[in-house]
Enzyme design. Sequence first.
Site, PDB file in Angstrom:
ATOM      1  N   ASN A 196      52.221  42.164  27.853  1.00 22.96           N
ATOM      2  CA  ASN A 196      50.607  41.916  28.564  1.00 22.96           C
ATOM      3  C   ASN A 196      50.528  43.598  29.393  1.00 22.96           C
ATOM      4  O   ASN A 196      50.986  43.966  29.896  1.00 22.96           O
ATOM      5  CB  ASN A 196      50.212  41.618  30.086  1.00 22.96           C
ATOM      6  CG  ASN A 196      49.420  41.640  31.261  1.00 22.96           C
ATOM      7  OD1 ASN A 196      48.387  42.117  30.242  1.00 22.96           O
ATOM      8  ND2 ASN A 196      48.807  41.092  32.314  1.00 22.96           N
TER       9      ASN A 196
ATOM     10  N   LYS B 115      47.749  45.216  29.770  1.00 28.84           N
ATOM     11  CA  LYS B 115      46.929  45.172  30.526  1.00 28.84           C
ATOM     12  C   LYS B 115      45.838  46.825  29.518  1.00 28.84           C
ATOM     13  O   LYS B 115      45.217  46.561  28.726  1.00 28.84           O
ATOM     14  CB  LYS B 115      47.120  46.595  32.007  1.00 28.84           C
ATOM     15  CG  LYS B 115      48.205  45.398  32.308  1.00 28.84           C
ATOM     16  CD  LYS B 115      48.961  45.991  33.499  1.00 28.84           C
ATOM     17  CE  LYS B 115      50.147  45.058  33.889  1.00 28.84           C
ATOM     18  NZ  LYS B 115      50.544  45.033  35.180  1.00 28.84           N
TER      19      LYS B 115
ATOM     20  N   HIS C 159      46.653  36.170  36.675  1.00 23.85           N
ATOM     21  CA  HIS C 159      46.892  37.795  37.071  1.00 23.85           C
ATOM     22  C   HIS C 159      46.398  37.791  38.211  1.00 23.85           C
ATOM     23  O   HIS C 159      45.755  37.849  38.855  1.00 23.85           O
ATOM     24  CB  HIS C 159      46.467  38.365  35.690  1.00 23.85           C
ATOM     25  CG  HIS C 159      48.060  40.133  36.018  1.00 23.85           C
ATOM     26  ND1 HIS C 159      47.754  41.045  36.920  1.00 23.85           N
ATOM     27  CD2 HIS C 159      48.768  39.853  35.486  1.00 23.85           C
ATOM     28  CE1 HIS C 159      48.782  41.373  36.348  1.00 23.85           C
ATOM     29  NE2 HIS C 159      49.668  41.190  35.602  1.00 23.85           N
TER      30      HIS C 159
ATOM     31  N   GLU D  70      46.435  41.118  39.420  1.00 26.86           N
ATOM     32  CA  GLU D  70      45.382  41.791  39.334  1.00 26.86           C
ATOM     33  C   GLU D  70      44.089  41.638  39.233  1.00 26.86           C
ATOM     34  O   GLU D  70      43.051  41.817  40.222  1.00 26.86           O
ATOM     35  CB  GLU D  70      45.985  42.865  37.963  1.00 26.86           C
ATOM     36  CG  GLU D  70      47.146  43.692  38.591  1.00 26.86           C
ATOM     37  CD  GLU D  70      47.753  44.389  37.512  1.00 26.86           C
ATOM     38  OE1 GLU D  70      47.007  44.152  36.098  1.00 26.86           O
ATOM     39  OE2 GLU D  70      48.960  44.357  37.695  1.00 26.86           O
TER      40      GLU D  70
ATOM     41  N   GLU E  42      55.352  35.266  38.614  1.00 31.40           N
ATOM     42  CA  GLU E  42      54.958  37.108  38.645  1.00 31.40           C
ATOM     43  C   GLU E  42      54.731  37.420  40.370  1.00 31.40           C
ATOM     44  O   GLU E  42      53.973  37.167  41.202  1.00 31.40           O
ATOM     45  CB  GLU E  42      53.703  37.756  37.872  1.00 31.40           C
ATOM     46  CG  GLU E  42      53.664  37.406  36.391  1.00 31.40           C
ATOM     47  CD  GLU E  42      53.549  38.596  35.780  1.00 31.40           C
ATOM     48  OE1 GLU E  42      53.762  38.841  35.035  1.00 31.40           O
ATOM     49  OE2 GLU E  42      51.803  38.508  35.946  1.00 31.40           O
TER      50      GLU E  42
ATOM     51  N   GLY F  50      54.927  45.952  38.958  1.00 28.27           N
ATOM     52  CA  GLY F  50      54.961  47.560  38.211  1.00 28.27           C
ATOM     53  C   GLY F  50      55.641  48.173  38.863  1.00 28.27           C
ATOM     54  O   GLY F  50      55.178  49.381  39.709  1.00 28.27           O
TER      55      GLY F  50
ATOM     56  N   SER G 172      58.718  43.676  36.471  1.00 28.90           N
ATOM     57  CA  SER G 172      59.900  44.938  36.139  1.00 28.90           C
ATOM     58  C   SER G 172      60.489  44.371  35.365  1.00 28.90           C
ATOM     59  O   SER G 172      61.620  44.762  35.343  1.00 28.90           O
ATOM     60  CB  SER G 172      59.869  45.353  37.636  1.00 28.90           C
ATOM     61  OG  SER G 172      58.215  46.444  37.787  1.00 28.90           O
TER      62      SER G 172
HETATM   63  C1  PEP Z   1      52.805  42.063  34.592  1.00 28.87           C
HETATM   64  O1  PEP Z   1      51.254  42.508  34.716  1.00 28.87           O
HETATM   65  O2  PEP Z   1      51.894  40.485  33.529  1.00 28.87           O
HETATM   66  C2  PEP Z   1      53.714  42.264  34.627  1.00 28.87           C
HETATM   67  C3  PEP Z   1      54.536  41.907  34.325  1.00 28.87           C
HETATM   68  O3  PEP Z   1      54.113  44.024  34.551  1.00 28.87           O
HETATM   69  P1  PEP Z   1      54.725  44.796  34.690  1.00 28.87           P
HETATM   70  O4  PEP Z   1      56.152  44.228  33.707  1.00 28.87           O
HETATM   71  O5  PEP Z   1      54.639  46.562  34.430  1.00 28.87           O
HETATM   72  O6  PEP Z   1      55.893  44.675  36.675  1.00 28.87           O
END
Ligand code: PEP
Length: 252
Positions: A9, A11, A97, A99, A169, A175, A215
């Site tokens: 992803n 983003k 997601h 976000e 997630e 992040g 992460s």
């Molecule tokens: C995401 O936003 O789907 C995600 C997993 O981000 P990160 O790997 O940066 O934590």
Amino acid sequence: MRKKIVAGNWKMNKSFEQAEALICDILEEIDGLDSRLANVVICPPAVYLEMAVDLARETSISIGAQNMSQFTSGAYTGEISATMLQSMDVQYCILGHSERRQYFNETDEILAAKVKTALENVIKPIFCCGEALAQREAGVHFDVVKSQIENALFTLTEEQFAEVVIAYEPIWAIGTGVTASPQQAQEMHEFIRGVIAAKYGIAVAEETSILYGGSCNAKNAKELFANPDIDGGLIGGASLVAADFVTIIKSF
Ligand code: PEP
């Protein structure tokens, strides 16, 4: 056997040239990789989808969008429809997601509509679910994830559900550099599989790919993917660096 999937992803990152170079680097580095080991999905910003689909054509990589409208067409300025994605040979779409839930007010109801529209247009949803830190600390994380899945997915037929990929997630891990421990992730993935089994039966649950996101990186992917209910990852930050993303792809 259910699919192992590593999805990136991106983003809202990368210029056109950088995006093109990143896809080319990933393709070069996974050249010859047995696609049965891991299905790779790249989800760039929408404006780069056409370029990404062209580069990925006749490779083992699939391309996904990061969002789409719940509406099929019409006066929805700025939106992108599932029919448009399908007409460009986009195969997946990330939906739900955190976000988008947080900054764009996407509710379970909106997500249920998006998931249905995606499936009607042969787009596979990568449906994200996950709890906030306060919810985990309050001990309601299982309830939160269960209701997100029930509300957005459980009006689907068994045939439709079979096309859905789930990404767990935890919001506190996205992040932040704080990853769920392999035990925490496995425990939630096993729980999610049980929720699916209770609704659609064990055979469907056993075929559902459940990815971990938050992460996940080149260092911890192997330990996470070693767990029986973790079928791969949805990768944010680490998908922006070809070498890291490819290391994750090779972590099964
Ligand atoms: C995401 O936003 O789907 C995600 C997993 O981000 P990160 O790997 O940066 O934590």
